[in-house]
Design a protein around this motif. Sequence first.
Motif, PDB file in Angstrom:
ATOM      1  N   ALA A  53      -6.809   2.750  -3.259  1.00  0.00           N
ATOM      2  CA  ALA A  53      -6.321   2.882  -4.632  1.00  0.00           C
ATOM      3  C   ALA A  53      -5.765   4.288  -4.731  1.00  0.00           C
ATOM      4  O   ALA A  53      -6.460   5.244  -4.414  1.00  0.00           O
ATOM      5  N   PHE A  54      -4.482   4.406  -5.099  1.00  0.00           N
ATOM      6  CA  PHE A  54      -3.897   5.744  -5.073  1.00  0.00           C
ATOM      7  C   PHE A  54      -2.884   5.941  -6.181  1.00  0.00           C
ATOM      8  O   PHE A  54      -2.399   4.997  -6.792  1.00  0.00           O
ATOM      9  N   ARG A  55      -2.637   7.210  -6.438  1.00  0.00           N
ATOM     10  CA  ARG A  55      -1.718   7.599  -7.489  1.00  0.00           C
ATOM     11  C   ARG A  55      -0.578   8.365  -6.857  1.00  0.00           C
ATOM     12  O   ARG A  55      -0.784   9.207  -5.988  1.00  0.00           O
ATOM     13  N   LEU A  56       0.641   8.051  -7.288  1.00  0.00           N
ATOM     14  CA  LEU A  56       1.796   8.787  -6.786  1.00  0.00           C
ATOM     15  C   LEU A  56       1.984  10.053  -7.615  1.00  0.00           C
ATOM     16  O   LEU A  56       1.425  10.188  -8.695  1.00  0.00           O
ATOM     17  N   THR A  57       2.796  10.964  -7.095  1.00  0.00           N
ATOM     18  CA  THR A  57       2.996  12.231  -7.816  1.00  0.00           C
ATOM     19  C   THR A  57       3.680  11.991  -9.165  1.00  0.00           C
ATOM     20  O   THR A  57       3.572  12.812 -10.068  1.00  0.00           O
ATOM     21  N   ASP A  58       4.378  10.845  -9.310  1.00  0.00           N
ATOM     22  CA  ASP A  58       5.003  10.559 -10.608  1.00  0.00           C
ATOM     23  C   ASP A  58       4.029   9.850 -11.559  1.00  0.00           C
ATOM     24  O   ASP A  58       4.402   9.427 -12.644  1.00  0.00           O
ATOM     25  N   PHE A  61       0.231   4.129 -10.403  1.00  0.00           N
ATOM     26  CA  PHE A  61      -1.025   3.760  -9.754  1.00  0.00           C
ATOM     27  C   PHE A  61      -0.806   2.496  -8.922  1.00  0.00           C
ATOM     28  O   PHE A  61      -0.199   1.531  -9.390  1.00  0.00           O
ATOM     29  N   LEU A  62      -1.250   2.503  -7.684  1.00  0.00           N
ATOM     30  CA  LEU A  62      -1.097   1.339  -6.809  1.00  0.00           C
ATOM     31  C   LEU A  62      -2.401   1.038  -6.085  1.00  0.00           C
ATOM     32  O   LEU A  62      -3.233   1.932  -5.877  1.00  0.00           O
ATOM     33  N   ARG A  63      -2.534  -0.238  -5.698  1.00  0.00           N
ATOM     34  CA  ARG A  63      -3.625  -0.627  -4.807  1.00  0.00           C
ATOM     35  C   ARG A  63      -3.013  -1.409  -3.663  1.00  0.00           C
ATOM     36  O   ARG A  63      -2.170  -2.287  -3.880  1.00  0.00           O
ATOM     37  N   GLU A  82      -1.488  -4.319  -6.281  1.00  0.00           N
ATOM     38  CA  GLU A  82      -1.205  -3.926  -7.643  1.00  0.00           C
ATOM     39  C   GLU A  82      -0.205  -2.775  -7.607  1.00  0.00           C
ATOM     40  O   GLU A  82      -0.397  -1.813  -6.863  1.00  0.00           O
ATOM     41  N   ALA A  83       0.890  -2.903  -8.378  1.00  0.00           N
ATOM     42  CA  ALA A  83       1.905  -1.843  -8.408  1.00  0.00           C
ATOM     43  C   ALA A  83       2.695  -1.956  -9.696  1.00  0.00           C
ATOM     44  O   ALA A  83       2.792  -3.040 -10.271  1.00  0.00           O
ATOM     45  N   PRO A  84       3.266  -0.828 -10.146  1.00  0.00           N
ATOM     46  CA  PRO A  84       4.033  -0.879 -11.391  1.00  0.00           C
ATOM     47  C   PRO A  84       5.405  -1.515 -11.204  1.00  0.00           C
ATOM     48  O   PRO A  84       6.071  -1.820 -12.185  1.00  0.00           O
ATOM     49  N   LEU A  85       5.824  -1.712  -9.957  1.00  0.00           N
ATOM     50  CA  LEU A  85       7.139  -2.292  -9.695  1.00  0.00           C
ATOM     51  C   LEU A  85       6.970  -3.719  -9.179  1.00  0.00           C
ATOM     52  O   LEU A  85       5.979  -4.028  -8.520  1.00  0.00           O
ATOM     53  N   PRO A  86       7.954  -4.602  -9.445  1.00  0.00           N
ATOM     54  CA  PRO A  86       7.823  -6.010  -9.033  1.00  0.00           C
ATOM     55  C   PRO A  86       8.139  -6.221  -7.554  1.00  0.00           C
ATOM     56  O   PRO A  86       9.112  -6.876  -7.211  1.00  0.00           O
ATOM     57  N   LEU A  87       7.308  -5.635  -6.675  1.00  0.00           N
ATOM     58  CA  LEU A  87       7.510  -5.813  -5.229  1.00  0.00           C
ATOM     59  C   LEU A  87       6.727  -7.057  -4.811  1.00  0.00           C
ATOM     60  O   LEU A  87       5.695  -6.984  -4.156  1.00  0.00           O
ATOM     61  N   MET A  88       7.249  -8.228  -5.201  1.00  0.00           N
ATOM     62  CA  MET A  88       6.519  -9.469  -4.992  1.00  0.00           C
ATOM     63  C   MET A  88       6.393  -9.797  -3.507  1.00  0.00           C
ATOM     64  O   MET A  88       7.362  -9.750  -2.763  1.00  0.00           O
TER      65      MET A  88
END
Lengths: 509, 144
Positions: A53-58, A61-63, A82-88
């Motif tokens: 589980a990590f956070r980018l500098t911007d 939040f992703l898992r 889990e990601a804020p972008l739709p990388l399905m």
Amino acid sequence: MIRLRRSTIVEAPAELVWRVLRDFNSHDSWHPAVAESRIENSPPHDAPGAVRAFRLTDGAFLREQLIALSDRDMSLTYCILEAPLPLMGYVATLRLRPVTDGDRTFIQWESQFDPPPGQAEALSRLVAEDIYEAGLAALQARFDRRRRTPGSGVDVPALPRPAVQVDREARIGERSGGGAHPAAMETEAIVVEHHGGPEVLARRKILVPPPGAGEVRLRHDAIGVNFIDVHCRTGESDLLRPPAVPGMEAAGIVLDAGTGVTHLAAGDRVVYACPPVGAYAAARTMEAELLVRLPADIGAETAAAIFLKGLLADVLLNQVHRIGPGESILVHAAAGGVGLILCRWAKALGANVIGTVSTEVKADAALRAGCDHVIVRRRHDFTAVVCDLTRGRGVDVVYDAFGRETFDGSLAALGFGGQLVSYGQTSGPVGERDIGALAAKSVTLSRPNFGHYSDTAEKLRPMADRLFEAIRTGAVAPTIDTRLPLAEAAEGHRRLEARENIGALILIP
Amino acid sequence: LAKVFVSSVVNAPAGQVWALVRDFNGLPAWTPYVAESRIELGAPADQVGCIRNFSLKDGGRIRERLLALSDYEFSMSYSMLESPMGVENYVATLRVAPVTEGDRSYVEWTADFDCPPQRESELVTHIGKNVFLAAFRTLQARFA
């Protein structure tokens, strides 16, 4: 479906790069876009199923979940949970291949995913440029051969004070001018021309400058070969920058002393075990403060074989924990260079000693060194055997230089109020742990750094005195496995890396 | 089982490098040691199963069978049927992969084979250096 691939060449051996990348949680240490990362529920970082589980500098939040890891192919595959972008359906693979021509690494990062309509181009660019290209460029910079790379093994840090400043051209270099200084003497040495395998250890003539203020020039009679020298040769340690003479342990005789040196004079027998590098030579000039006078009854070969490991053993047995009669201890790698000394010395201090070794051959050596019991790790679960041997009580102290591989088992082998002394990480970094687990048996965790115990003459002298006394009483008995001529240093490194040695390996100029 | 692993970097896009090396009959064009080559029975040079029969500049003759060819992964595998080297069960794979940074190529040539133990290190060195690496050097010079 979108397929992306980015790749580069990194100027470092593949094993070195892999050691960093195979840790699924290491990306916050090398990727510029990753601010912080942790592994959920603290499992091992290298077990498929692990979730980072990590956070980018911007701020995003992703898992991501590790779904495959292969040390054989040096590759790992992960997917996004889990990601804020739709990388399905995003699945990515990071793969390394050694470039044998030049001892470099080919790194390839590829993925596939299904973007929503109209977003393919923007998403592809973002992933390919901000994640893959930026990450690969950062790896290139990190493993640039001139810079430090993460090390492993027993920690031997640089001394806090600056190393002796000597004009590099005067010390290293092929015989050319024949006399950079009127009183410089020419001598045989082994030089690491550039980082690499044992073959980069080349025989050279070097010039040894006369001692400056606070320095002495000495002739080496015997030189110790240690694993830290291998790390210096490969580039895993930043204690050596090629071209330079490796080696941090030797015994010999003072040839001449510079101004301001009061405790040593020509003809004194001395020994040292410390940076800066430069021991693989028939002679060298170095700071006088780093040298310890060798008692008349202790030979140069004995001293060169045992000084570094013996001092480390003193730190572990007499300082980090004071071993007393009746205590029970567990020593991992009991037939290794440090392990043999720990077992014998601890036995002499009255401890009950259990050792672990990798093979039956080494079990004999550990028993001869005084172990009461020896566990062959490949055959037995050492934690369970320790539990049996101590009738369920556990041991008082565990000495563990493996790190990752044995950490949890070592904790489990301790009894109430026990102490885990973790003094190296030859199997890799331990990673994150919940210190709440220590409460189960009120155990103490120590992570000593040899450098902190030995960085001044005031600290060093009493340690050396205890070690010399232990040699006299037989509590420490160096087993010199191999003597090689200085010119065969490369063969020495090969044997050390093949772990063929039981006991010390020394070079004779 | 002896293993050879040699890899290097060529300063040309992977597509160009692959176009040159995928020709199973093309060794004379890009290696320094092959004199002439032909495909037995007049088969196409990219027909999996075809046999190349070539002579070395030092006089030896070698026959090899194409076992696999992938234009998707830029790789080919082949086995050695006859050679003067005295090896058995020899299977080699040649791969090309793009190094997107700088638009270069990673090239990798590996082989597995059996031989008498006392000859293993000599053969591994010979094949790695004089055969695989020597060919990579020619490739590098060609695209320099």
